[in-house]
Write an enzyme that holds these catalytic residues in place. Structure first.
Site, mmCIF file in Angstrom:
data_model
loop_
_atom_site.group_PDB
_atom_site.id
_atom_site.type_symbol
_atom_site.label_atom_id
_atom_site.label_comp_id
_atom_site.label_asym_id
_atom_site.label_seq_id
_atom_site.Cartn_x
_atom_site.Cartn_y
_atom_site.Cartn_z
ATOM 1 N N HIS A 174 0.820 -1.215 0.000
ATOM 2 C CA HIS A 174 0.000 0.000 0.000
ATOM 3 C C HIS A 174 0.851 1.262 0.000
ATOM 4 O O HIS A 174 0.394 2.323 -0.408
ATOM 5 C CB HIS A 174 -0.977 -0.023 1.186
ATOM 6 C CG HIS A 174 -2.186 -0.872 0.915
ATOM 7 N ND1 HIS A 174 -3.460 -0.523 1.286
ATOM 8 C CD2 HIS A 174 -2.304 -2.065 0.280
ATOM 9 C CE1 HIS A 174 -4.314 -1.460 0.900
ATOM 10 N NE2 HIS A 174 -3.624 -2.410 0.292
ATOM 11 N N ASN A 179 -7.580 2.004 3.226
ATOM 12 C CA ASN A 179 -6.664 1.758 4.343
ATOM 13 C C ASN A 179 -7.308 1.878 5.715
ATOM 14 O O ASN A 179 -6.887 1.227 6.677
ATOM 15 C CB ASN A 179 -5.505 2.772 4.294
ATOM 16 C CG ASN A 179 -4.632 2.570 3.076
ATOM 17 O OD1 ASN A 179 -4.530 1.465 2.556
ATOM 18 N ND2 ASN A 179 -3.990 3.641 2.619
#
Ligand code: HEM
Length: 320
Positions: free
Chosen positions: A65, A94
Site C-alpha cells: 500500500h 486503508n
C-alpha cells in the site's frame, strides 16, 4: 574513453530498468553508515510475528500500500495533520484496515538507537516485508536493495485512485498494476500474498451472495459468520485451507472456486491471467521465484533517492 564509460552506464541503467531493479538502490547502501540496519529490522520483525502470526501479513501489505501511492516513500505512514497532510491512512482502502503501524514504530525506534537519522522508513517497510515473509512458515526470501528516502507528503486521493478494490474486475486489476509498471505476471504472483492474512466480511460479502463461481460448501461455511447484514468487521482467512503457511495453496483454492475475494477468483476466470494461476498451482518453486521477482519490482516503484525527500526521525511525521 568517456564515451565508452557513458555508453556502459547507459547500458547498466537500461538493464536495471528492464529487470525492474532501480539503478539508484543498492544492497550496500547502509554498509558503512548503519551496518546493523538489516539485523535490527529482522530481529524486531521476528519478535512481532512470534507475538502475533498475522503481523507478517500486515507488514507485507503495508509495503504494497506504500508503493502503489506515489512510490515506495513511506507516505502511507504519515499521520493526518489538519490543513497540511491529508494522509493515506484514513483513505477508504486503508482506514480500519491497515495494521502494523506500531510495529513499524518499534522497528524505527530500535534502528534509531543504533544509527540515528540514517535509515529511512521506506526502506524499513521494504526490508520488513521481506523479513515478514521469511518469518511466516514456508516463505521465500530475496535481496532487498535499499537507499529509498521518505516523502514529506502523502495522498488521500492517490490511495483511492491507485489501490485496487476487492470487487475489481480483471481489466481494472491489470490497469492498476500497469500504472505501477507491473505486468499481469506480477499481478498474479503478488496476489499470492493472499496465502496469508485475513479479510473482513464487508469486503467479500458481494462475492459471497452474488458470484456464481464460488464453491457451494465454501460459500456455506462463510454464510453464518458473514450474513447479508451485520458482522462487517469480522475477519476470515484469505487462504481457507492453509492460512498460516506461505505456500501455493492460494492458487489451488482458486482452482476449487474457493478464492475469498472477487479480485482473487477473477485471476483464474480470465484467460489473460489463468495461465499464470495454473503455473503457480502446479509449482510452488515457480510461484516463489515469480513472487520474489515481483516484490523486488514493486519495491523499486519510483523511490525517492539522492537529495529528494528526507530521512524521517519519526515515521508518522515529517521532520522539523
Ligand atoms: C490484486 C489486488 C489486491 C486486492 C484487490 C487486495 C485486497 C485486499 C483486501 C480487501 C484485503 C483485506 C483488508 C481488510 O480486511 O480490511 C487484503 C488483505 C491482504 N492483502 Fe491484499 N489485495 C491485493 C493485492 C495484494 C498484494 C499485491 C499484496 C502484497 C504483495 C497483498 C497483501 C495482502 C495481505 C498480506 C493481506 C492480509 C493483511 C492482514 O491480515 O493484516 N495484497 N487485500
Amino acid at each position: 574513453m568517456a564515451n565508452y564509460s557513458s555508453f556502459l552506464s547507459f547500458f547498466v541503467v537500461l538493464l536495471c530498468a528492464c529487470n525492474g531493479v532501480s539503478a539508484s538502490l543498492s544492497k550496500t547502501h547502509y554498509h558503512s553508515t548503519c551496518p546493523q540496519a538489516f539485523s535490527v529490522i529482522k530481529k524486531t520483525v521476528v519478535e512481532a510475528v512470534k507475538k502475533e502470526a498475522r503481523m507478517g501479513a500486515s507488514l507485507l501489505r503495508l509495503h504494497f500500500h506504500d508503493c502503489f501511492v506515489n512510490g515506495c516513500d513511506a507516505s502511507v505512514l504519515l499521520d493526518d495533520v489538519p490543513g497540511k497532510i491529508n494522509g493515506e491512512k484514513t483513505a477508504p482502502p486503508n482506514n480500519m484496515s491497515l495494521r502494523g503501524f506500531d510495529v513499524v514504530d518499534t522497528i524505527k525506534a530500535n534502528v534509531e538507537k543504533v544509527c540515528p537519522g540514517v535509515v529511512s522508513c521506506a526502506d524499513i517497510l521494504a526490508v520488513a516485508a521481506r523479513d515478514s515473509v521469511v518469518a511466516v512458515i514456508g516463505g521465500p526470501t530475496w535481496d532487498v536493495r535499499v537507499g529509498r528516502r521518505d516523502s514529506t507528503n502523502a495522498s488521500f486521493d492517490g490511495a483511492i485512485a491507485n489501490l485496487p478494490a476487492p470487487n475489481s474486475n480483471i481489466s481494472t486489476l491489470i490497469e492498476k498494476f500497469r500504472n505501477q509498471k507491473l505486468t499481469r505476471v506480477d499481478l498474479v504472483a503478488l496476489s499470492g500474498a493472499h496465502t496469508i492474512g485475513q479479510a473482513r466480511c464487508v469486503l467479500f460479502r458481494d462475492r459471497l451472495y452474488n458470484d456464481s463461481d464460488i464453491d457451494p460448501s465454501f460459500k456455506q461455511s462463510l454464510e453464518a459468520g458473514c450474513p447479508l447484514s451485520g458482522n462487517d468487521n469480522k475477519d476470515f482467512p484469505l487462504d481457507v485451507a492453509t492460512p498460516t503457511l506461505f505456500d501455493n495453496q492460494y492458487y489451488k483454492n482458486l482452482q476449487q472456486e474457493k478464492g475469498l475475494l472477487h479480485s482473487d477468483q477473477v485471476l483464474l476466470n480470465s484467460s489473460i491471467t489463468s495461465h499464470f494461476v495454473n503455473r503457480y498451482t502446479s509449482s510452488s518453486t515457480r510461484f516463489f521465484r515469480a513472487f520474489a521477482k515481483a516484490m523486488i519490482k514493486m519495491g523499486n516503484v519510483t523511490p525517492l533517492t539522492g537529495k529528494k525527500g528526507e530521512i524521517r526521525v519519526n515515521c508518522r511525521k515529517v521532520n522539523g
